[in-house]
Design an enzyme around this catalytic site. Structure first.
Site, PDB file in Angstrom:
ATOM      1  N   ASP A 130       7.376  64.326  41.028  1.00 34.83           N
ATOM      2  CA  ASP A 130       7.778  64.717  42.381  1.00 34.83           C
ATOM      3  C   ASP A 130       6.647  65.517  43.027  1.00 34.83           C
ATOM      4  O   ASP A 130       6.217  66.540  42.486  1.00 34.83           O
ATOM      5  CB  ASP A 130       9.040  65.568  42.303  1.00 34.83           C
ATOM      6  CG  ASP A 130       9.715  65.744  43.653  1.00 34.83           C
ATOM      7  OD1 ASP A 130       8.998  65.826  44.678  1.00 34.83           O
ATOM      8  OD2 ASP A 130      10.957  65.829  43.689  1.00 34.83           O
ATOM      9  N   THR A 203       4.519  49.558  38.568  1.00 37.59           N
ATOM     10  CA  THR A 203       5.976  49.520  38.549  1.00 37.59           C
ATOM     11  C   THR A 203       6.537  49.149  39.927  1.00 37.59           C
ATOM     12  O   THR A 203       5.831  49.131  40.933  1.00 37.59           O
ATOM     13  CB  THR A 203       6.539  50.887  38.142  1.00 37.59           C
ATOM     14  OG1 THR A 203       6.182  51.858  39.140  1.00 37.59           O
ATOM     15  CG2 THR A 203       6.005  51.320  36.788  1.00 37.59           C
ATOM     16  N   HIS A 204       7.831  48.896  39.935  1.00 42.64           N
ATOM     17  CA  HIS A 204       8.530  48.615  41.200  1.00 42.64           C
ATOM     18  C   HIS A 204       8.353  49.777  42.172  1.00 42.64           C
ATOM     19  O   HIS A 204       8.099  49.573  43.370  1.00 42.64           O
ATOM     20  CB  HIS A 204      10.016  48.374  40.920  1.00 42.64           C
ATOM     21  CG  HIS A 204      10.863  48.285  42.149  1.00 42.64           C
ATOM     22  ND1 HIS A 204      10.884  47.175  42.962  1.00 42.64           N
ATOM     23  CD2 HIS A 204      11.722  49.190  42.721  1.00 42.64           C
ATOM     24  CE1 HIS A 204      11.706  47.386  43.975  1.00 42.64           C
ATOM     25  NE2 HIS A 204      12.230  48.599  43.860  1.00 42.64           N
TER      26      HIS A 204
END
Length: 224
Positions: A130, A203-204
């Site tokens: 994050d 990754t997605h």
């Protein structure tokens, strides 16, 4: 009165599906690790001696699943606070009958501090933590000097640290903090942050960010 530690995450659990609950019911005994408060004997956990890689904040587990399949000579320890992602990954691990992964559903700093023995890791991977992009929240960022110091006590000399982010300002922060960390030096073999190392898949989550115009930066450092 004891001060509460600053958390680098917020528990947004989202929808916990029946399939994810079944994963905990059926597969936690095989893949899950409970906090014990003392360093674990990972040779006993995995039933062998092997280089150990810790991935912090694995999300839905897409990268960790790939790593376990692509690097069978390594053992992988995943840490993730969000139960839906842990459940999803356990279902995928069980479906593929993968044996070289164990998971903590817990805070990474507490796992590192209490569960991981000194100098026991070959690598730590932290992908897309994050960014806490608001300035008043920067103190919540996981990648800080004291965190890198903690990692240095758990990664063996010559071991590796790999960070990745898709936030330019966080990339600058990572580069600065890493540059000032005495226990880490940039890997000569992976010196360009704009180049994704071959062991990290796209990754997605990352592909979505690229479609939105985000860049990606990978920092690979070695334990001195």
């Amino acid at each position: 009165m004891r001060e509460r530690p600053i958390r680098s995450f917020v528990l947004r659990q989202g929808r916990f599906t029946p399939a994810q609950q079944r994963a905990f019911d059926q597969h936690w005994a095989r893949y899950g690790l409970e906090i014990t408060g003392r360093p674990r004997d990972m040779d006993a956990v995995f039933g062998r001696q092997a280089p150990r890689v810790l991935e912090i904040g694995f999300g839905n587990g897409e990268q960790l699943l790939h790593s376990a399949q692509a690097e069978p000579a390594h053992d992988f320890i995943g840490v993730e606070v969000h139960r839906p992602g842990v459940g999803r990954l356990m279902n995928a691990l069980a479906a593929a009958d993968i044996g070289n992964v164990r998971l903590y559903n817990h805070d990474a700093v507490e796992v590192l501090t209490h569960e991981i023995a000194a100098d026991s890791l070959a690598e730590v991977r932290v992908y897309f933590p994050d960014p806490w992009h608001k300035k008043r929240h920067h103190k919540r960022r996981l990648i800080q000097p004291d965190f890198l110091e903690l990692l240095a006590t758990r990664v063996a000399r010559g071991g590796r640290l790999h960070l990745a982010t898709d936030w330019a300002e966080y990339a600058e922060h990572m580069q600065q903090v890493l540059g000032e960390a005495p226990a880490w030096r940039a890997s000569a073999a992976h010196a360009d942050p704009a180049t994704r190392p071959p062991w990290r898949v796209q990754t997605h989550f990352e592909r979505r960010g690229l479609r939105l115009g985000h860049g990606t930066w990978d920092f690979v450092h070695e334990r001195i």
